[in-house]
Each structure stands twice: as structure tokens, then as C-alpha cells.
Design a protein around this motif. Structure first.
Motif, PDB file in Angstrom:
ATOM      1  N   VAL A  70       0.992  -1.236  -0.072  1.00 36.54           N
ATOM      2  CA  VAL A  70       0.132   0.043  -0.035  1.00 36.54           C
ATOM      3  C   VAL A  70       0.918   1.212  -0.047  1.00 36.54           C
ATOM      4  CG1 VAL A  70      -1.838   1.280   1.191  1.00 36.54           C
ATOM      5  CG2 VAL A  70      -1.702  -1.230   1.293  1.00 36.54           C
ATOM      6  N   TYR A  71       0.814   1.942  -1.089  1.00 36.05           N
ATOM      7  CA  TYR A  71       1.763   3.314  -1.036  1.00 36.05           C
ATOM      8  C   TYR A  71       0.825   4.536  -0.989  1.00 36.05           C
ATOM      9  CZ  TYR A  71       4.842   0.053  -3.273  1.00 36.05           C
ATOM     10  OH  TYR A  71       5.827  -0.998  -3.820  1.00 36.05           O
ATOM     11  N   GLU A  72       1.375   5.681  -0.697  1.00 32.40           N
ATOM     12  CA  GLU A  72       0.819   6.928  -0.389  1.00 32.40           C
ATOM     13  C   GLU A  72       1.742   7.984  -1.353  1.00 32.40           C
ATOM     14  OE1 GLU A  72      -1.936   8.573   2.670  1.00 32.40           O
ATOM     15  OE2 GLU A  72       0.137   9.231   3.168  1.00 32.40           O
ATOM     16  N   GLY A 109       4.516  -6.622  -6.108  1.00 28.57           N
ATOM     17  CA  GLY A 109       5.539  -5.679  -6.137  1.00 28.57           C
ATOM     18  C   GLY A 109       6.751  -6.357  -5.543  1.00 28.57           C
ATOM     19  N   PRO A 110       7.799  -5.733  -5.884  1.00 28.58           N
ATOM     20  CA  PRO A 110       9.184  -6.260  -5.199  1.00 28.58           C
ATOM     21  C   PRO A 110       9.247  -6.389  -3.785  1.00 28.58           C
ATOM     22  CG  PRO A 110       9.611  -3.868  -5.686  1.00 28.58           C
ATOM     23  CD  PRO A 110       8.024  -4.011  -6.103  1.00 28.58           C
ATOM     24  N   ALA A 111       9.970  -7.457  -3.293  1.00 28.13           N
ATOM     25  CA  ALA A 111      10.182  -7.938  -2.025  1.00 28.13           C
ATOM     26  C   ALA A 111      10.939  -7.172  -1.311  1.00 28.13           C
ATOM     27  CB  ALA A 111      10.400  -9.524  -1.954  1.00 28.13           C
ATOM     28  N   VAL A 122       7.046   6.136  -8.173  1.00 23.70           N
ATOM     29  CA  VAL A 122       5.715   5.588  -8.731  1.00 23.70           C
ATOM     30  C   VAL A 122       5.423   6.393  -9.726  1.00 23.70           C
ATOM     31  CG1 VAL A 122       4.711   4.734  -6.777  1.00 23.70           C
ATOM     32  CG2 VAL A 122       4.093   7.137  -7.218  1.00 23.70           C
ATOM     33  N   ARG A 123       4.744   5.782 -10.839  1.00 21.79           N
ATOM     34  CA  ARG A 123       4.233   6.405 -12.126  1.00 21.79           C
ATOM     35  C   ARG A 123       2.868   6.585 -12.141  1.00 21.79           C
ATOM     36  NH1 ARG A 123       8.761   4.099 -12.890  1.00 21.79           N
ATOM     37  NH2 ARG A 123      10.637   4.923 -14.348  1.00 21.79           N
ATOM     38  N   ARG A 165      -4.441   4.812 -10.083  1.00 21.34           N
ATOM     39  CA  ARG A 165      -4.141   3.829 -10.968  1.00 21.34           C
ATOM     40  C   ARG A 165      -2.700   3.877 -11.058  1.00 21.34           C
ATOM     41  NH1 ARG A 165      -8.199   1.222 -14.969  1.00 21.34           N
ATOM     42  NH2 ARG A 165     -10.055   0.996 -13.461  1.00 21.34           N
ATOM     43  N   ALA A 166      -2.109   4.386 -10.199  1.00 14.89           N
ATOM     44  CA  ALA A 166      -0.535   4.456 -10.206  1.00 14.89           C
ATOM     45  C   ALA A 166       0.159   3.103 -10.121  1.00 14.89           C
ATOM     46  CB  ALA A 166      -0.169   5.328  -9.039  1.00 14.89           C
ATOM     47  N   THR A 167       1.439   3.053 -10.531  1.00 16.62           N
ATOM     48  CA  THR A 167       2.051   1.806 -10.254  1.00 16.62           C
ATOM     49  C   THR A 167       3.469   2.021  -9.714  1.00 16.62           C
ATOM     50  OG1 THR A 167       2.775  -0.306 -11.416  1.00 16.62           O
ATOM     51  CG2 THR A 167       3.199   1.566 -12.755  1.00 16.62           C
ATOM     52  N   ALA A 168       3.938   1.230  -8.940  1.00 11.58           N
ATOM     53  CA  ALA A 168       5.149   1.072  -8.501  1.00 11.58           C
ATOM     54  C   ALA A 168       6.267   0.162  -9.159  1.00 11.58           C
ATOM     55  CB  ALA A 168       5.447   1.072  -6.808  1.00 11.58           C
ATOM     56  N   LEU A 169       5.683  -0.762 -10.013  1.00  9.64           N
ATOM     57  CA  LEU A 169       6.411  -1.489 -10.860  1.00  9.64           C
ATOM     58  C   LEU A 169       7.391  -1.056 -11.788  1.00  9.64           C
ATOM     59  CD1 LEU A 169       3.632  -4.142 -11.512  1.00  9.64           C
ATOM     60  CD2 LEU A 169       5.351  -4.443  -9.649  1.00  9.64           C
TER      61      LEU A 169
END
Length: 154
Positions: free
Chosen positions: A67-69, A85-87, A97-98, A106-110
Motif C-alpha cells: 500500500v503506497y501513498e 511488487g518487489p519484496a 511511482v508512475r 491507478r498508479a504503479t510502483a512496478l
């Protein structure tokens, strides 16, 4: 009775087409986010895992969730959850994040991985295509059987 052999595969074909459409839309959105999205620094608020599968004789699959903010350039605070996501990202860590300005939720941290996205989408589309072909083949076979049996029925 004959309707059953057309209705069920027909409904399945509609479901496969809907799944394929959603899959392609998701891949295009993620690709666009990676290519044209804005970046922001996000903090990992929570990291947890979920498991599925019965255990015992069946395999158990564990999925990692984050969970990101982050704050958009307009000053809006956005919180989102992401699977797989990455461990190496732990609670409290900061990561990039993008996001697309019109849909920051609908952002992604991948990290960008267009080849992996294309391969995964292609494999799933191929699976849906094979399943759809099976349904069409089943419907053609059912039609052939019913057409031949009409002359034999009293």
C-alpha cells in the motif's frame, strides 16, 4: 435441449471476449503509464501477503501486496494498493511511482518491463483464443450432430 449446446458456449464466448478486452485495456493503460506517466515519490505504508490454495496435496500461492501513498503535482494525496511488487520494498521505504494525471489512483510502483507485460498479455490472449476456438468447435460439432440426427428421428 439443442439450445443448451449453443447457449452455454455462446455465453462463454462473450465472457472470453470481455476478458480479452479488459486484458488489452489493462496492458495499454500500464504501458501508457510507464511511457507517458508522471513520477512521484511514494512511501510504502503497509506490506502484507495473502495466500491461496488448499495446502496439503495442492500448492499454496503467496501474493505480496504493498500500500503506497504519494502526492500528485497538483497537491492531491493518493493512496493505492498493488500486487506482486518487489519484496525489497518494506514498510516505511520510499520508492518512485508512475501515474497518469487523469487517473492517479491507478498508479504503479512496478519498474517498467514492457517485454514482460507483452509476453504475459500475449500468453493470456492465446489461452483465451484457444478456449474460444474450443467453444466454436464444440458448437459446430453440436450443429453437425443435430443436423445428421434429424433425419433419423421419428
Amino acid at each position: 435441449m439443442e439450445l443448451f449446446f449453443y447457449a452455454v458456449p455462446g455465453v462463454m464466448l462473450v465472457a472470453f471476449a470481455f476478458a480479452a478486452q479488459r486484458l488489452v485495456r489493462r496492458a495499454r493503460r500500464i504501458s501508457r503509464t510507464w511511457a507517458d506517466g508522471l513520477t512521484a515519490e511514494a512511501r510504502c505504508l503497509r506490506m502484507y501477503t495473502t495466500t491461496s490454495g488448499g495446502g496439503g496435496d495442492t500448492s499454496v500461492h503467496t501474493t505480496l501486496h504493498h500500500v503506497y501513498e504519494f502526492t500528485t503535482r497538483e497537491g492531491r494525496t493518493v493512496r493505492f494498493a498493488e500486487e506482486n511488487g518487489p519484496a525489497t520494498v518494506l514498510e516505511g521505504d520510499f520508492t518512485t511511482v508512475r501515474y497518469l494525471p487523469e487517473a492517479p489512483e491507478r498508479a504503479t510502483a512496478l519498474p517498467p518491463a514492457p517485454g514482460k507485460l507483452a509476453a504475459g498479455t500475449g500468453c493470456l490472449l492465446a489461452f483465451l483464443g484457444v478456449a474460444a476456438a474450443f467453444c466454436v468447435g464444440f458448437m459446430v460439432l453440436a450443429h453437425t450432430i443435430f443436423a445428421e440426427s434429424e433425419g433419423l428421428m421419428p
